[in-house]
Design a protein around this motif. Structure first.
Motif: not given
Length: 345
Positions: A3-11, A62-72
């Protein structure tokens, strides 16, 4: 389950202080194919690159299966990305292109061979491992690019306009194949395109983007049949958008009057060409400008008295000629005010 979850992402790009993506949120369910659709500059590719790790968000999660990958970094993420340009190594054969990422992950040689051969079969290129990339057609190269991502067994597949450089017939065939592969593998997929036909034919849901924000998220049929804003109405498919005034329950524009049960004031009337019936009439409120025969149907361009151009889809284009007067009968309309839908019927 992926599951991919994008939450309030701004660039925000520092150069020029450009907001490319503005507080964007989206949940992509396990096995779902979601298409990001919008014009150039809408932020869809920037958003995809942030999910893939090729751009860093200014804020958000940004998370995938609940894991924070935002800055990986990209190589640390369980994602596979297919680019428009293929990005294949021309000094390597097909097998080595696919095996490269697995070698970096220290996968055993026999496992690499098994996975590469399996994925080549999956994309219809069984036996092509020894071919040089330069010996392949554009469509075959795109299959290799897809295989190179799939061989890593990613949780999330990211597709960035992968068919844009191909001719129409090849594009149509490949998108059907990719959709079949995606459904067979049940792999969660985020797909970027500016082609409406690709979005409508491939996606489980479409996200229509504009200026870095979401205009509408819905099933393809609903985005087409029930656009929630004038932008979506005008962007998806062909739509007649007519500005006018509503008074006493009637929408009025010079040469056009349509019952519309909304409050008085300015409004935008939206009518699909297939929902605008026309009939020949010497005293008609519109005149035929051009008739185009597509074989399966015809498209008639119409001019209202004030020069407004409309389109009507007809089954017998031979019945209409340029200059001919016609009556207009909208069978289904929507209306908008202040960038929101106020009526559909």
């Amino acid at each position: 389950m992926s599951v991919l979850k994008i939450s309030d992402v701004t660039k925000v790009f520092a150069a020029g202080n450009v907001v490319a993506v503005d507080t964007f949120s989206l949940d992509v369910a396990n096995g779902e194919l979601v298409c990001l659709l919008g014009p150039s500059g809408s932020g869809k590719s920037t958003l995809l690159r942030m999910v893939g790790g090729f751009e860093r968000p200014s804020s958000g999660l940004i998370t995938i299966d609940g894991e924070d990958i935002t800055y990986l970094p990209p190589e640390k993420r369980p994602t596979g990305m297919v680019f428009q340009s293929h990005a294949l190594w021309t000094h390597m054969n097909v097998f080595k292109n696919l095996a490269f990422g697995l070698k970096l992950r220290r996968v055993p040689a026999d496992e690499i061979k098994r996975r590469v051969e399996n994925v080549l079969e999956l994309v219809g290129l069984g036996g092509y491992g020894t071919r040089q990339v330069t010996q392949l057609s554009g469509g075959q190269q795109q299959r290799v690019a897809l295989a190179r991502s799939l061989v890593l067994e990613p949780k999330i597949l990211l597709l960035d306009e992968p068919f844009a450089s191909l001719d129409q017939h090849l594009r149509e065939r490949l998108r059907e194949e990719v959709r079949d592969i995606q459904q067979r593998l049940k792999i969660t997929t985020l797909f970027v395109t500016h082609g409406q036909d690709e979005a409508l034919s491939m996606a489980d849901r479409i996200v229509v983007m504009r200026d870095g924000r979401t205009e509408q998220i819905d099933r393809p049929d609903m985005v087409y049949r029930d656009p929630k804003t004038p932008f979506v109405a005008g962007f998806i498919g062909t739509m007649n958008l007519i500005e006018g005034q509503v008074a006493n329950g009637v929408f009025t524009r010079p040469g056009m009057r349509v019952p519309l049960p909304v409050a008085d004031g300015a409004a935008i009337l939206a009518v699909r060409p297939e929902a605008l019936e026309i009939a020949a009439a010497a005293d008609g409120e519109a005149h035929v400008h051009r008739v185009t025969d597509y074989g399966t149907h015809g498209l008639v361009d119409l001019d209202l008295g004030d020069g407004t151009r409309l389109k009507s889809m007809v089954s017998h284009p031979d019945l209409f000629q340029p200059g001919q007067g016609v009556h207009l009968t909208p069978r289904a309309v929507a209306a908008y005010r202040d960038n929101a839908q106020i009526y559909r019927g």
